[in-house]
Design a protein around this motif. Structure first.
Motif, short mmCIF file in Angstrom:
data_model
loop_
_atom_site.label_atom_id
_atom_site.label_comp_id
_atom_site.label_asym_id
_atom_site.label_seq_id
_atom_site.Cartn_x
_atom_site.Cartn_y
_atom_site.Cartn_z
N ASP A 1 -2.15 3.47 8.45
CA ASP A 1 -2.23 2.40 7.46
C ASP A 1 -1.62 1.10 7.98
O ASP A 1 -2.13 0.01 7.68
CB ASP A 1 -1.51 2.83 6.17
CG ASP A 1 -2.34 2.54 4.94
OD1 ASP A 1 -3.56 2.34 5.08
OD2 ASP A 1 -1.78 2.49 3.83
N THR B 1 0.84 -1.19 0.00
CA THR B 1 0.00 0.00 0.00
C THR B 1 0.88 1.24 0.00
O THR B 1 1.99 1.23 0.52
CB THR B 1 -0.95 0.03 1.22
OG1 THR B 1 -1.78 1.19 1.16
CG2 THR B 1 -0.20 0.02 2.52
N TRP C 1 -4.15 -0.53 10.24
CA TRP C 1 -5.19 -1.16 9.41
C TRP C 1 -4.70 -2.49 8.85
O TRP C 1 -5.43 -3.49 8.85
CB TRP C 1 -5.58 -0.23 8.27
CG TRP C 1 -6.43 -0.89 7.23
CD1 TRP C 1 -7.78 -1.09 7.26
CD2 TRP C 1 -5.98 -1.48 6.00
NE1 TRP C 1 -8.20 -1.76 6.14
CE2 TRP C 1 -7.12 -2.01 5.35
CE3 TRP C 1 -4.73 -1.61 5.40
CZ2 TRP C 1 -7.03 -2.66 4.12
CZ3 TRP C 1 -4.64 -2.25 4.18
CH2 TRP C 1 -5.79 -2.77 3.55
#
Length: 289
Positions: free
Chosen positions: A209, A182, A212
């Motif tokens: 992030d 990502t 997550w």
């Protein structure tokens, strides 16, 4: 016991797992409920081509999609260029191309900011991105078999470079093992009063992030790896994650400061300094030759 994963998007379904027997059993169960067509080993999914270039790696690319994009822009035979943007001042489809092409994320983000009132200058910038894609049409995102689930994130910012409003650019990329999974390149929401503030906002976004990603891995029943390592090339930002004293220059971003520091104090992530020349996220914050 092994786990089988199913990814569904409208009427496109992807099934994967360790056990071929369990995968086949799941497909048969699905087939008993509704009619489906088994296309065999994955080769194309939602516009992304999947090429198995070795037993332990996959190449994700969008050659077909980029060719269609060039056709829509009426430049199917464009002259290729070596970089995606010049050092000077969108098609909606360009955003989707960044799924397998992180190196154009900054350029696409830059031209997207002028969609409300584009000029000829902006259209030329878009055409240059398309010409770059035309010359690198077979490049993609390499996915290798990895022996570790260690998460590493690189965050960076380019302070006050936006001449229209002096906002900074945040960029970060996150690796799971050896694979880039990502990334992000975007203009920050507010004006930063210092480079440290800009770097801290980028770090906070990257840390969000990674959290997550950790939760996603837990949902997938994968064993937890070591605490993520966050790499930042700004010494002041790294020191502030460990120093409990609030400085006057940090009062404008105290929420992000407390968020990051709580994660570090609980040893849920480690923030370390990295030299600028080794900063992977640099390509997401500025134009590079």
């Amino acid at each position: 016991m092994s786990t089988t994963y199913l990814l569904a998007y409208v009427d496109d379904i992807l099934v994967t797992g360790i056990s071929a027997t369990e995968i086949e059993s799941l497909i048969q169960q699905l087939h008993a409920v509704f009619t489906l067509k088994d296309l065999g080993e994955m080769s194309f999914f939602l516009g992304v081509e999947v090429v198995r270039d070795s037993p332990d790696s996959l190449l994700l690319k969008q050659s077909k999609y980029i060719k269609e994009l060039l056709g829509k822009a009426n430049i199917p035979d464009a002259k290729p260029v070596p970089t995606s943007m010049l050092n000077s001042p969108k098609l909606t489809g360009l955003q989707y191309a960044t799924i397998t092409r992180p190196e154009i994320a900054y350029s696409v983000s830059k031209v997207s900011q002028y969609m409300h009132a584009p000029s000829d200058l902006h259209w030329k910038a878009v055409k240059r991105i398309l010409r770059y894609l035309d010359g690198t049409i077979d490049l993609g995102l390499q996915i290798h078999k990895s022996d570790t689930l260690r998460i590493m994130a690189f965050s960076d910012s380019d302070w006050a470079t936006d001449t229209d409003g002096r906002k900074s650019v945040s960029g970060y990329c996150v690796f799971l093992g050896t694979n880039l999974v990502t990334w992000s390149s975007r203009k920050q929401r507010t004006v930063s009063r210092s480079s440290t503030e800009a770097e801290f906002w980028a770090l906070a976004d990257a840390m969000t992030d990674t959290i997550w990603l950790q939760k996603l891995l837990l949902e997938m029943r994968l064993p937890p790896g070591p605490a993520p390592t966050m790499f930042c090339d700004n010494q002041s930002t790294v020191l502030m994650t460990r120093n409990p004293v609030l400085h006057s220059r940090s009062k404008y971003f105290e929420i992000d400061l407390h968020f990051v520091r709580n994660i570090v104090v609980q040893q849920l992530a480690h923030v370390v300094h990295i030299p600028s020349q080794d900063q992977f996220a640099d390509i997401l914050t500025k134009l590079l030759s």
